[in-house]
Enzyme design. Structure first.
Site, PDB file in Angstrom:
ATOM      1  N   HIS A 142      39.456-103.289 -23.576  1.00  0.00           N
ATOM      2  CA  HIS A 142      40.049-102.290 -22.692  1.00  0.00           C
ATOM      3  C   HIS A 142      40.359-102.989 -21.359  1.00  0.00           C
ATOM      4  O   HIS A 142      39.666-103.936 -20.984  1.00  0.00           O
ATOM      5  CB  HIS A 142      39.017-101.174 -22.487  1.00  0.00           C
ATOM      6  CG  HIS A 142      39.495 -99.993 -21.712  1.00  0.00           C
ATOM      7  ND1 HIS A 142      39.513 -99.966 -20.334  1.00  0.00           N
ATOM      8  CD2 HIS A 142      39.951 -98.784 -22.113  1.00  0.00           C
ATOM      9  CE1 HIS A 142      39.964 -98.783 -19.928  1.00  0.00           C
ATOM     10  NE2 HIS A 142      40.244 -98.043 -20.989  1.00  0.00           N
ATOM     11  N   ASP A 219      30.698-103.771 -23.915  1.00  0.00           N
ATOM     12  CA  ASP A 219      31.301-102.523 -23.453  1.00  0.00           C
ATOM     13  C   ASP A 219      31.018-101.480 -24.534  1.00  0.00           C
ATOM     14  O   ASP A 219      31.646-101.483 -25.597  1.00  0.00           O
ATOM     15  CB  ASP A 219      32.807-102.748 -23.250  1.00  0.00           C
ATOM     16  CG  ASP A 219      33.540-101.453 -22.943  1.00  0.00           C
ATOM     17  OD1 ASP A 219      32.934-100.363 -23.041  1.00  0.00           O
ATOM     18  OD2 ASP A 219      34.743-101.533 -22.616  1.00  0.00           O
ATOM     19  N   GLN A 222      32.711 -96.751 -26.351  1.00  0.00           N
ATOM     20  CA  GLN A 222      33.089 -96.038 -27.582  1.00  0.00           C
ATOM     21  C   GLN A 222      32.030 -96.195 -28.671  1.00  0.00           C
ATOM     22  O   GLN A 222      32.248 -95.759 -29.805  1.00  0.00           O
ATOM     23  CB  GLN A 222      34.440 -96.543 -28.105  1.00  0.00           C
ATOM     24  CG  GLN A 222      35.593 -96.412 -27.133  1.00  0.00           C
ATOM     25  CD  GLN A 222      35.981 -94.954 -26.846  1.00  0.00           C
ATOM     26  OE1 GLN A 222      35.532 -94.018 -27.519  1.00  0.00           O
ATOM     27  NE2 GLN A 222      36.802 -94.752 -25.833  1.00  0.00           N
ATOM     28  N   LYS A 245      32.064 -89.727 -22.109  1.00  0.00           N
ATOM     29  CA  LYS A 245      32.461 -89.967 -23.499  1.00  0.00           C
ATOM     30  C   LYS A 245      31.319 -89.643 -24.461  1.00  0.00           C
ATOM     31  O   LYS A 245      31.483 -89.698 -25.670  1.00  0.00           O
ATOM     32  CB  LYS A 245      32.900 -91.419 -23.683  1.00  0.00           C
ATOM     33  CG  LYS A 245      34.182 -91.756 -22.919  1.00  0.00           C
ATOM     34  CD  LYS A 245      34.697 -93.101 -23.326  1.00  0.00           C
ATOM     35  CE  LYS A 245      35.693 -93.701 -22.347  1.00  0.00           C
ATOM     36  NZ  LYS A 245      36.992 -93.053 -22.327  1.00  0.00           N
ATOM     37  N   CYS A 383      45.133 -98.089 -22.534  1.00  0.00           N
ATOM     38  CA  CYS A 383      44.570 -99.102 -21.603  1.00  0.00           C
ATOM     39  C   CYS A 383      44.152-100.350 -22.372  1.00  0.00           C
ATOM     40  O   CYS A 383      43.102-100.957 -22.088  1.00  0.00           O
ATOM     41  CB  CYS A 383      43.397 -98.548 -20.808  1.00  0.00           C
ATOM     42  SG  CYS A 383      43.834 -97.144 -19.798  1.00  0.00           S
TER      43      CYS A 383
HETATM   44  N1  C6P Z   1      38.962 -95.330 -22.691  1.00  0.00           N
HETATM   45  C1  C6P Z   1      40.548 -93.974 -23.905  1.00  0.00           C
HETATM   46  O1  C6P Z   1      41.273 -92.985 -24.044  1.00  0.00           O
HETATM   47  P1  C6P Z   1      35.842 -95.088 -17.981  1.00  0.00           P
HETATM   48  O2  C6P Z   1      37.233 -94.689 -17.626  1.00  0.00           O
HETATM   49  O3  C6P Z   1      35.256 -96.010 -16.944  1.00  0.00           O
HETATM   50  O4  C6P Z   1      34.955 -93.945 -18.310  1.00  0.00           O
HETATM   51  O5  C6P Z   1      35.938 -95.924 -19.345  1.00  0.00           O
HETATM   52  C2  C6P Z   1      36.777 -97.044 -19.441  1.00  0.00           C
HETATM   53  C3  C6P Z   1      36.737 -97.590 -20.823  1.00  0.00           C
HETATM   54  C4  C6P Z   1      36.141 -98.813 -21.031  1.00  0.00           C
HETATM   55  N2  C6P Z   1      36.006 -99.333 -22.253  1.00  0.00           N
HETATM   56  C5  C6P Z   1      36.437 -98.679 -23.348  1.00  0.00           C
HETATM   57  C6  C6P Z   1      36.239 -99.279 -24.694  1.00  0.00           C
HETATM   58  C7  C6P Z   1      37.066 -97.438 -23.196  1.00  0.00           C
HETATM   59  O6  C6P Z   1      37.499 -96.799 -24.278  1.00  0.00           O
HETATM   60  C8  C6P Z   1      37.250 -96.895 -21.910  1.00  0.00           C
HETATM   61  C9  C6P Z   1      37.986 -95.601 -21.707  1.00  0.00           C
HETATM   62  C10 C6P Z   1      39.721 -94.100 -22.654  1.00  0.00           C
HETATM   63  O7  C6P Z   1      40.462 -94.834 -24.774  1.00  0.00           O
HETATM   64  C11 C6P Z   1      40.565 -93.959 -21.427  1.00  0.00           C
HETATM   65  S1  C6P Z   1      41.756 -95.247 -21.290  1.00  0.00           S
END
Ligand code: C6P
Length: 425
Positions: A142, A219, A222, A245, A383
């Site tokens: 990401h 990370d 997910q 999430k 992203c």
């Molecule tokens: N992905 C998606 O629709 P934040 O925004 O900090 O809570 O998470 C960022 C982020 C980092 N790593 C991974 C693997 C992610 O999936 C995400 C967030 C969302 O896939 C928004 S782009």
């Protein structure tokens, strides 16, 4: 089929609360938003990777916090300040148990995954990565696990290296071996890809990286909503995720770091709460984890996150993982029946995400047409532009599931896609 309701905090309870399968109807009743109608039809929410919906328990915990516990934390001796500190630190302990960290000193509150990674890059990275050093990432990261490292590398004269992926969206582990050298000062890997759904072989990556002397940041944004995560078993050095999430509120997230590493790291931000004493000559920093928590924190968010952890523990992460695998297989099978569909991300080990492309229809049009049918998915680059480029597309349509989704909802998705195909025929 019944849902276990008693709270079980034991390690076994965390992994499998009970052998009984999920009672989905009962699960769905806990999420008020799932009973919404869209265009006169029950809403089908398949955009869980973007953010998950919240159970009543989380909504109530946030409301209860503002109604009966609200005050600043760690600052006053009065009743409400004690209550809010209790909620805040209680939630930290729940998160510690949830990911099986050794100590609450290793659980740092942040705004989310993005801020957690920026914290590590700015603190650990600035201190330990210099000219000629390398940061090794995967091609499926990401943006939030790319850009902070890119900024650091530019500043320090270090290099970003990238582990390639195959056509199924799996890491090339031979290339990983070759890229991992004594110049590698950190390996950053997404546990589960948000764009492809790939579950990466993180245990093996960590073993190899440690043998080469490199720490590993995972990370887990997910992964945490879909499977039991045990940071001690993984032996990762940093693990990051977002509350929103995993059925908790927005604006709160976690950085797990091994105590030894966090202890040696300089603060990320300066301000209240992260100090023991301040004078114009010298500031003495607070102990862990407060050294990394400058300013008034998101206490209501922590209250909600604690409730989300309680809720997930009650449902049982292993039951969630088992049900979701069944759903993922079912969803993939029903979509396979569609004309001219190309799946982006067909790894053997997947979780939560089905990304696809309908020949001749732009994903944004797919997303809009599905919305007309009351089905919410995400269309875009997620992203993860380098991942999109790897597969020769600018965007994909992505259905991402949670344990409250049903097979019927995937049938609705497939029907809606058939309709979209007719519109464009
Ligand atoms: N992905 C998606 O629709 P934040 O925004 O900090 O809570 O998470 C960022 C982020 C980092 N790593 C991974 C693997 C992610 O999936 C995400 C967030 C969302 O896939 C928004 S782009």
């Amino acid at each position: 089929m019944t849902l276990m309701t008693e709270h079980d905090n034991s390690r076994d309870g965390r992994r499998s609360a009970t052998e009984a399968p999920l009672d989905i109807e009962r699960v769905r009743q806990a999420f008020p938003i799932l009973s919404l109608q869209r265009k006169g039809k029950p809403l089908v929410y398949l955009d869980n990777a973007a953010t998950s919906q919240k159970p009543q328990q989380v909504i109530d915990a946030v409301t209860r916090y503002y109604e009966t516990q609200n005050s600043n934390v760690h600052r006053g001796l009065h009743y409400l300040s004690e209550r809010s500190t209790e909620v805040f630190e209680g939630a930290r302990e729940k998160v510690r148990q949830f990911i099986n960290a050794r100590s609450v000193s290793e659980i740092v509150y942040t705004r989310g995954t993005t801020e957690s990674i920026n914290l590590v890059a700015n603190s650990y990275g600035r201190e330990n990565i210099g000219e000629g050093d390398e940061v090794l990432l995967t091609h499926m990261e990401h943006h939030s696990n790319i850009v902070p490292w890119q900024i650091l590398c530019e500043e320090k004269g270090a290099k970003l290296r990238v582990i390639p992926i195959n056509d199924a969206g799996e890491l090339d582990m031979t290339a990983f071996n070759e890229l991992l050298t004594d110049r590698t000062k950190l390996v950053g890997v997404v546990h589960v890809s948000n764009a492809l759904g790939t579950v990466n072989p993180v245990r093996e990556i960590i073993n190899r990286a440690h043998a080469a002397g490199a720490p590993v940041l995972l990370d887990g944004a997910q992964a945490v909503p879909h499977m039991a995560v045990d940071v001690q078993e993984l032996d990762c050095d940093f693990y990051v995720f977002s509350g929103h999430k995993m059925f908790g509120p927005t604006g709160i997230g976690i950085l797990y770091g091994k105590e030894r590493l966090l202890d040696a790291m300089p603060p990320y931000q300066g301000g209240g709460d992260m100090i023991l004493s301040v004078s114009f000559e010298k500031t003495v920093y607070n102990k862990l984890p407060y050294k990394f928590e400058a300013g008034t924190p998101n206490v209501a968010g922590a209250a909600g996150l604690g409730a989300a952890v309680d809720y997930l523990q009650t449902v049982g992460m292993d039951r969630i993982a088992a049900y979701e695998q069944e759903l993922l297989t079912y969803g993939t099978d029903v979509l396979h029946g569609l004309e001219d569909i190309r799946f982006i991300g067909t790894a053997k080990d997947k979780a939560g995400v089905i990304s696809f492309h309908l020949e001749d229809i732009h994903p944004h049009d797919v997303g809009q047409l599905l919305d007309e049918e009351g089905v919410a998915i995400r269309a875009g680059h997620h992203c993860a532009q380098p991942t999109m480029k790897r597969f020769g597309v600018a965007a994909t349509s992505r259905a991402s599931l949670a344990f409250y989704n049903t097979k019927e909802e995937f049938d609705r998705l497939a029907d809606a896609l058939r309709k979209a195909r007719e519109v464009f025929a």
